[in-house]
Design a protein around this motif. Structure first.
Motif, PDB file in Angstrom:
ATOM      1  N   MET A   1      33.003  34.986  39.031  1.00  0.00           N
ATOM      2  CA  MET A   1      32.834  35.662  37.755  1.00  0.00           C
ATOM      3  C   MET A   1      33.682  36.929  37.720  1.00  0.00           C
ATOM      4  SD  MET A   1      29.322  36.808  35.920  1.00  0.00           S
ATOM      5  CE  MET A   1      29.163  38.539  36.229  1.00  0.00           C
ATOM      6  N   LYS A   2      34.340  37.163  36.627  1.00  0.00           N
ATOM      7  CA  LYS A   2      35.211  38.312  36.445  1.00  0.00           C
ATOM      8  C   LYS A   2      34.375  39.522  36.043  1.00  0.00           C
ATOM      9  CE  LYS A   2      38.616  37.861  33.249  1.00  0.00           C
ATOM     10  NZ  LYS A   2      39.956  37.727  32.686  1.00  0.00           N
ATOM     11  N   SER A   3      34.587  40.653  36.742  1.00  0.00           N
ATOM     12  CA  SER A   3      33.834  41.859  36.389  1.00  0.00           C
ATOM     13  C   SER A   3      34.374  42.443  35.088  1.00  0.00           C
ATOM     14  CB  SER A   3      33.928  42.891  37.517  1.00  0.00           C
ATOM     15  OG  SER A   3      35.229  43.410  37.591  1.00  0.00           O
ATOM     16  N   ASN A   4      33.570  43.240  34.442  1.00  0.00           N
ATOM     17  CA  ASN A   4      33.948  43.842  33.167  1.00  0.00           C
ATOM     18  C   ASN A   4      34.269  45.323  33.300  1.00  0.00           C
ATOM     19  OD1 ASN A   4      33.672  41.442  31.785  1.00  0.00           O
ATOM     20  ND2 ASN A   4      31.534  41.797  31.304  1.00  0.00           N
ATOM     21  N   LEU A   5      34.544  45.778  34.509  1.00  0.00           N
ATOM     22  CA  LEU A   5      34.839  47.185  34.733  1.00  0.00           C
ATOM     23  C   LEU A   5      36.327  47.462  34.545  1.00  0.00           C
ATOM     24  CD1 LEU A   5      32.736  47.775  37.977  1.00  0.00           C
ATOM     25  CD2 LEU A   5      32.025  48.064  35.600  1.00  0.00           C
ATOM     26  N   ILE A   6      36.627  48.654  34.050  1.00  0.00           N
ATOM     27  CA  ILE A   6      38.014  49.063  33.870  1.00  0.00           C
ATOM     28  C   ILE A   6      38.070  50.587  33.892  1.00  0.00           C
ATOM     29  CG2 ILE A   6      37.940  49.150  31.331  1.00  0.00           C
ATOM     30  CD1 ILE A   6      40.783  47.816  31.413  1.00  0.00           C
ATOM     31  N   GLY A  88      38.016  52.913  40.985  1.00  0.00           N
ATOM     32  CA  GLY A  88      39.052  53.840  40.546  1.00  0.00           C
ATOM     33  C   GLY A  88      39.662  54.674  41.651  1.00  0.00           C
ATOM     34  N   ALA A  89      39.110  54.590  42.854  1.00  0.00           N
ATOM     35  CA  ALA A  89      39.594  55.412  43.970  1.00  0.00           C
ATOM     36  C   ALA A  89      40.915  54.904  44.521  1.00  0.00           C
ATOM     37  CB  ALA A  89      38.564  55.420  45.094  1.00  0.00           C
ATOM     38  N   TRP A  90      41.745  55.823  44.958  1.00  0.00           N
ATOM     39  CA  TRP A  90      42.920  55.525  45.773  1.00  0.00           C
ATOM     40  C   TRP A  90      42.488  55.761  47.202  1.00  0.00           C
ATOM     41  CZ3 TRP A  90      47.534  53.612  44.248  1.00  0.00           C
ATOM     42  CH2 TRP A  90      47.826  53.642  42.881  1.00  0.00           C
ATOM     43  N   ALA A  91      42.694  54.792  48.067  1.00  0.00           N
ATOM     44  CA  ALA A  91      42.305  54.925  49.473  1.00  0.00           C
ATOM     45  C   ALA A  91      43.515  54.668  50.359  1.00  0.00           C
ATOM     46  CB  ALA A  91      41.189  53.938  49.810  1.00  0.00           C
ATOM     47  N   ASP A  92      43.776  55.618  51.253  1.00  0.00           N
ATOM     48  CA  ASP A  92      44.806  55.422  52.276  1.00  0.00           C
ATOM     49  C   ASP A  92      44.104  54.832  53.481  1.00  0.00           C
ATOM     50  OD1 ASP A  92      46.696  56.628  50.618  1.00  0.00           O
ATOM     51  OD2 ASP A  92      46.326  58.626  51.452  1.00  0.00           O
ATOM     52  N   ILE A  93      44.535  53.640  53.894  1.00  0.00           N
ATOM     53  CA  ILE A  93      43.869  52.949  54.991  1.00  0.00           C
ATOM     54  C   ILE A  93      44.882  52.581  56.068  1.00  0.00           C
ATOM     55  CG2 ILE A  93      41.974  52.074  53.565  1.00  0.00           C
ATOM     56  CD1 ILE A  93      43.447  49.387  53.408  1.00  0.00           C
ATOM     57  N   VAL A 106      40.470  48.670  41.240  1.00  0.00           N
ATOM     58  CA  VAL A 106      40.491  48.603  39.783  1.00  0.00           C
ATOM     59  C   VAL A 106      39.842  47.306  39.306  1.00  0.00           C
ATOM     60  CG1 VAL A 106      42.570  50.031  39.577  1.00  0.00           C
ATOM     61  CG2 VAL A 106      42.798  47.563  39.775  1.00  0.00           C
ATOM     62  N   GLY A 107      39.721  47.166  38.002  1.00  0.00           N
ATOM     63  CA  GLY A 107      39.209  45.932  37.422  1.00  0.00           C
ATOM     64  C   GLY A 107      40.297  44.869  37.410  1.00  0.00           C
ATOM     65  N   VAL A 108      39.899  43.631  37.259  1.00  0.00           N
ATOM     66  CA  VAL A 108      40.863  42.526  37.295  1.00  0.00           C
ATOM     67  C   VAL A 108      41.898  42.627  36.180  1.00  0.00           C
ATOM     68  CG1 VAL A 108      39.336  40.920  38.486  1.00  0.00           C
ATOM     69  CG2 VAL A 108      39.322  41.002  36.005  1.00  0.00           C
ATOM     70  N   ASP A 109      41.556  43.274  35.082  1.00  0.00           N
ATOM     71  CA  ASP A 109      42.481  43.406  33.959  1.00  0.00           C
ATOM     72  C   ASP A 109      43.568  44.449  34.225  1.00  0.00           C
ATOM     73  OD1 ASP A 109      41.165  41.702  31.748  1.00  0.00           O
ATOM     74  OD2 ASP A 109      39.526  42.905  32.556  1.00  0.00           O
ATOM     75  N   HIS A 118      47.188  47.723  43.826  1.00  0.00           N
ATOM     76  CA  HIS A 118      45.936  47.520  43.109  1.00  0.00           C
ATOM     77  C   HIS A 118      45.177  46.337  43.692  1.00  0.00           C
ATOM     78  CE1 HIS A 118      47.230  49.716  39.183  1.00  0.00           C
ATOM     79  NE2 HIS A 118      47.210  50.501  40.227  1.00  0.00           N
ATOM     80  N   VAL A 119      43.905  46.552  43.964  1.00  0.00           N
ATOM     81  CA  VAL A 119      43.042  45.459  44.402  1.00  0.00           C
ATOM     82  C   VAL A 119      41.854  45.391  43.460  1.00  0.00           C
ATOM     83  CG1 VAL A 119      43.727  45.485  46.832  1.00  0.00           C
ATOM     84  CG2 VAL A 119      41.833  46.903  46.097  1.00  0.00           C
ATOM     85  N   SER A 120      41.456  44.194  43.154  1.00  0.00           N
ATOM     86  CA  SER A 120      40.340  43.970  42.246  1.00  0.00           C
ATOM     87  C   SER A 120      39.031  44.401  42.892  1.00  0.00           C
ATOM     88  CB  SER A 120      40.265  42.490  41.881  1.00  0.00           C
ATOM     89  OG  SER A 120      39.035  42.196  41.268  1.00  0.00           O
ATOM     90  N   ILE A 121      38.158  44.959  42.081  1.00  0.00           N
ATOM     91  CA  ILE A 121      36.816  45.341  42.532  1.00  0.00           C
ATOM     92  C   ILE A 121      36.079  44.130  43.092  1.00  0.00           C
ATOM     93  CG2 ILE A 121      35.813  45.018  40.228  1.00  0.00           C
ATOM     94  CD1 ILE A 121      34.723  47.769  42.646  1.00  0.00           C
ATOM     95  N   ASP A 122      36.487  42.933  42.690  1.00  0.00           N
ATOM     96  CA  ASP A 122      35.842  41.701  43.140  1.00  0.00           C
ATOM     97  C   ASP A 122      36.423  41.165  44.449  1.00  0.00           C
ATOM     98  OD1 ASP A 122      34.304  41.745  40.797  1.00  0.00           O
ATOM     99  OD2 ASP A 122      35.847  40.677  39.683  1.00  0.00           O
TER     100      ASP A 122
END
Length: 167
Positions: A1-6, A88-93, A106-109, A118-122
């Motif tokens: 299922m696609k999240s609705n966050l953006i 929404g965070a930028w993470a240095d890993i 970020v959100g999938v959109d 960018h990586v999807s929250i999912d």
């Protein structure tokens, strides 16, 4: 299922795309279709067929964006997020081999042209990083096994080289 966050920035880019398609690109292509149709036989008219196909593509995208923008939930930065990885965070890993990456959750959109940062929250990576702090370890389950990543820095500002919606 696609999240609705953006993120707010992502929402603004999609809204700008919709506005551009509806108010600029669609009227321009409609005018070309009308001009090509006035030339007569449409069955062998390449201009007519190409622009009609382009118009259908624009209409599909306009319908999708109109519906999707209504479904999306904007997530703004909150001071309570400081010091931890959230949406929404930028993470240095960094992994055990010393490979370093900078990712934004970020959100999938908001994953434009498969943007490498960018990586999807999912995604498994985002799920492993959520709630972590600097110097925490995140274990990510991948098809080739578990991978460990260490969090070196977390920030929420927008970097200058962030992707912009392109026409």
């Amino acid at each position: 299922m696609k999240s609705n966050l953006i993120t707010r920035g992502g929402h603004d880019l999609l809204a700008a795309e919709l506005k551009h398609l509806w108010h600029e690109q669609r009227p321009e292509i409609t005018q070309k279709v009308n001009w090509a149709a006035s030339l007569g036989d449409r069955s062998e008219n390449a201009d007519y067929q190409y622009n009609k196909q382009l118009l259908r593509k624009i209409d599909r995208r306009v319908r999708y964006l109109g519906k999707r923008l209504e479904e999306l939930r904007i997530v703004d930065y909150s001071p309570e997020q400081a010091g931890k990885v959230y949406f929404g965070a930028w993470a240095d890993i960094e992994n055990e081999a010393g490979e370093q990456r900078t990712l934004r959750i970020v959100g999938v959109d908001e994953i434009y042209d498969h943007h490498p940062q960018h990586v999807s929250i999912d995604s498994p990576m985002a799920r492993a990083l959520l709630g972590k702090q600097v110097d925490d370890e995140a274990e990510v389950l991948t098809p080739s096994g578990k991978k460990r990543w260490y969090i070196n820095a977390i920030r929420y500002e927008q970097p200058e080289n962030a992707p912009n919606w392109r026409q």
